[in-house]
Write a protein that holds these residues in place. Structure first.
Motif, mmCIF file in Angstrom:
data_model
loop_
_atom_site.group_PDB
_atom_site.id
_atom_site.type_symbol
_atom_site.label_atom_id
_atom_site.label_comp_id
_atom_site.label_asym_id
_atom_site.label_seq_id
_atom_site.Cartn_x
_atom_site.Cartn_y
_atom_site.Cartn_z
ATOM 1 N N GLY A 60 6.659 22.903 24.091
ATOM 2 C CA GLY A 60 6.338 22.784 25.506
ATOM 3 C C GLY A 60 4.856 22.761 25.818
ATOM 4 N N LEU A 61 4.027 22.412 24.830
ATOM 5 C CA LEU A 61 2.573 22.387 25.027
ATOM 6 C C LEU A 61 2.050 21.018 25.420
ATOM 7 C CD1 LEU A 61 1.717 24.614 21.960
ATOM 8 C CD2 LEU A 61 1.548 25.275 24.353
ATOM 9 N N VAL A 62 2.732 19.971 25.002
ATOM 10 C CA VAL A 62 2.362 18.603 25.384
ATOM 11 C C VAL A 62 3.617 17.886 25.885
ATOM 12 C CG1 VAL A 62 0.464 18.441 23.718
ATOM 13 C CG2 VAL A 62 2.702 17.549 23.108
ATOM 14 N N GLU A 63 3.397 16.830 26.648
ATOM 15 C CA GLU A 63 4.528 16.026 27.106
ATOM 16 C C GLU A 63 4.258 14.562 26.829
ATOM 17 O OE1 GLU A 63 5.274 16.047 31.352
ATOM 18 O OE2 GLU A 63 3.190 16.587 31.712
ATOM 19 N N LEU A 64 5.319 13.870 26.484
ATOM 20 C CA LEU A 64 5.282 12.437 26.245
ATOM 21 C C LEU A 64 5.586 11.754 27.569
ATOM 22 C CD1 LEU A 64 5.250 9.934 24.409
ATOM 23 C CD2 LEU A 64 7.631 10.437 23.841
ATOM 24 N N LEU A 65 4.660 10.924 28.037
ATOM 25 C CA LEU A 65 4.793 10.317 29.358
ATOM 26 C C LEU A 65 5.650 9.066 29.378
ATOM 27 C CD1 LEU A 65 1.178 10.823 30.700
ATOM 28 C CD2 LEU A 65 3.192 12.248 31.052
ATOM 29 N N ASN A 66 5.791 8.405 28.251
ATOM 30 C CA ASN A 66 6.594 7.177 28.202
ATOM 31 C C ASN A 66 7.555 7.221 27.002
ATOM 32 O OD1 ASN A 66 4.481 6.991 26.379
ATOM 33 N ND2 ASN A 66 4.142 4.814 26.683
ATOM 34 N N PRO A 67 8.580 8.059 27.075
ATOM 35 C CA PRO A 67 9.476 8.249 25.933
ATOM 36 C C PRO A 67 10.231 6.996 25.493
ATOM 37 C CG PRO A 67 10.354 9.335 27.878
ATOM 38 C CD PRO A 67 8.981 8.851 28.225
ATOM 39 N N GLU A 68 10.358 6.020 26.375
ATOM 40 C CA GLU A 68 11.070 4.790 26.018
ATOM 41 C C GLU A 68 10.238 3.880 25.116
ATOM 42 O OE1 GLU A 68 8.379 3.956 29.218
ATOM 43 O OE2 GLU A 68 9.899 5.518 29.103
ATOM 44 N N ALA A 69 8.948 4.090 25.067
ATOM 45 C CA ALA A 69 8.050 3.231 24.278
ATOM 46 C C ALA A 69 8.149 3.565 22.788
ATOM 47 C CB ALA A 69 6.617 3.400 24.744
ATOM 48 N N LYS A 70 8.208 2.532 21.980
ATOM 49 C CA LYS A 70 8.177 2.710 20.523
ATOM 50 C C LYS A 70 6.729 2.680 20.022
ATOM 51 C CE LYS A 70 12.573 2.914 20.031
ATOM 52 N NZ LYS A 70 13.167 4.221 19.936
ATOM 53 N N LYS A 71 5.900 1.899 20.700
ATOM 54 C CA LYS A 71 4.471 1.833 20.390
ATOM 55 C C LYS A 71 3.711 2.141 21.670
ATOM 56 C CE LYS A 71 4.241 -1.271 16.507
ATOM 57 N NZ LYS A 71 3.468 -2.342 15.896
ATOM 58 N N GLY A 72 2.507 2.643 21.509
ATOM 59 C CA GLY A 72 1.677 2.921 22.675
ATOM 60 C C GLY A 72 2.121 4.149 23.453
ATOM 61 N N ARG A 73 2.703 5.112 22.761
ATOM 62 C CA ARG A 73 3.125 6.342 23.431
ATOM 63 C C ARG A 73 1.898 7.100 23.913
ATOM 64 N NH1 ARG A 73 8.334 8.896 20.432
ATOM 65 N NH2 ARG A 73 9.644 7.067 20.702
ATOM 66 N N ILE A 74 2.028 7.718 25.070
ATOM 67 C CA ILE A 74 0.900 8.483 25.611
ATOM 68 C C ILE A 74 1.333 9.923 25.895
ATOM 69 C CG2 ILE A 74 -0.486 6.583 26.501
ATOM 70 C CD1 ILE A 74 0.833 6.935 29.196
ATOM 71 N N TYR A 75 0.408 10.817 25.613
ATOM 72 C CA TYR A 75 0.655 12.256 25.711
ATOM 73 C C TYR A 75 -0.380 12.917 26.600
ATOM 74 C CZ TYR A 75 3.722 11.791 21.635
ATOM 75 O OH TYR A 75 4.715 11.426 20.777
ATOM 76 N N ARG A 76 0.022 14.046 27.176
ATOM 77 C CA ARG A 76 -0.918 14.901 27.898
ATOM 78 C C ARG A 76 -0.462 16.348 27.747
ATOM 79 N NH1 ARG A 76 0.580 13.617 34.172
ATOM 80 N NH2 ARG A 76 2.630 14.574 34.124
ATOM 81 N N LEU A 77 -1.365 17.252 28.070
ATOM 82 C CA LEU A 77 -1.044 18.669 28.013
ATOM 83 C C LEU A 77 -0.132 19.047 29.172
ATOM 84 C CD1 LEU A 77 -4.523 20.314 27.307
ATOM 85 C CD2 LEU A 77 -2.682 19.961 25.680
ATOM 86 N N THR A 78 0.760 19.983 28.931
ATOM 87 C CA THR A 78 1.517 20.599 30.013
ATOM 88 C C THR A 78 0.638 21.701 30.610
ATOM 89 O OG1 THR A 78 2.485 22.239 28.537
ATOM 90 C CG2 THR A 78 3.723 20.181 28.845
ATOM 91 N N ASP A 79 1.082 22.303 31.682
ATOM 92 C CA ASP A 79 0.334 23.428 32.253
ATOM 93 C C ASP A 79 0.223 24.564 31.233
ATOM 94 O OD1 ASP A 79 -0.079 22.101 34.642
ATOM 95 O OD2 ASP A 79 1.651 23.020 35.640
ATOM 96 N N PHE A 80 1.299 24.785 30.493
ATOM 97 C CA PHE A 80 1.278 25.807 29.445
ATOM 98 C C PHE A 80 0.262 25.444 28.359
ATOM 99 C CE2 PHE A 80 3.588 27.678 25.594
ATOM 100 C CZ PHE A 80 3.045 28.937 25.774
ATOM 101 N N GLY A 81 0.220 24.177 27.985
ATOM 102 C CA GLY A 81 -0.750 23.707 26.999
ATOM 103 C C GLY A 81 -2.187 23.897 27.477
ATOM 104 N N LYS A 82 -2.430 23.637 28.765
ATOM 105 C CA LYS A 82 -3.772 23.833 29.336
ATOM 106 C C LYS A 82 -4.173 25.305 29.263
ATOM 107 C CE LYS A 82 -3.386 19.947 32.482
ATOM 108 N NZ LYS A 82 -3.175 19.510 33.849
ATOM 109 N N THR A 83 -3.222 26.189 29.522
ATOM 110 C CA THR A 83 -3.492 27.622 29.444
ATOM 111 C C THR A 83 -3.892 28.012 28.024
ATOM 112 O OG1 THR A 83 -1.895 28.041 31.205
ATOM 113 C CG2 THR A 83 -2.479 29.911 29.806
#
Length: 78
Positions: free
Chosen positions: A49-72
């Motif tokens: 639960g530290l990062v989230e995948l923003l485009n789970p349907e993508a096979k290539k070019g997946r993008i990630y960002r921190l969750t609020d918990f990850g930012k903490t």
């Protein structure tokens, strides 16, 4: 927190994502870790639960960002 501290790769991937939305190749360049390791670490961090995948349907070019918990966690690392 201990889960992250036990691995420098986890720490470097999380700090690379701080306030950013990135693809694994970009994270690899920022953290100086090979892309295949970055993908493994991202999977672990996502499961915790530290990062989230923003485009789970993508096979290539997946993008990630921190969750609020990850930012903490990143704030505590610094």
């Amino acid at each position: 927190m201990e889960f992250v501290k036990r691995s420098t790769y986890r720490q470097r991937v999380l700090t690379s994502l701080d306030d950013k939305v990135l693809m694994p190749t970009e994270i690899a360049k920022r953290s100086d870790i090979k892309t295949n390791y970055v993908s493994k670490v991202l999977s672990e961090l996502k499961n915790k639960g530290l990062v989230e995948l923003l485009n789970p349907e993508a096979k290539k070019g997946r993008i990630y960002r921190l969750t609020d918990f990850g930012k903490t966690i990143v704030d505590k690392l610094e």
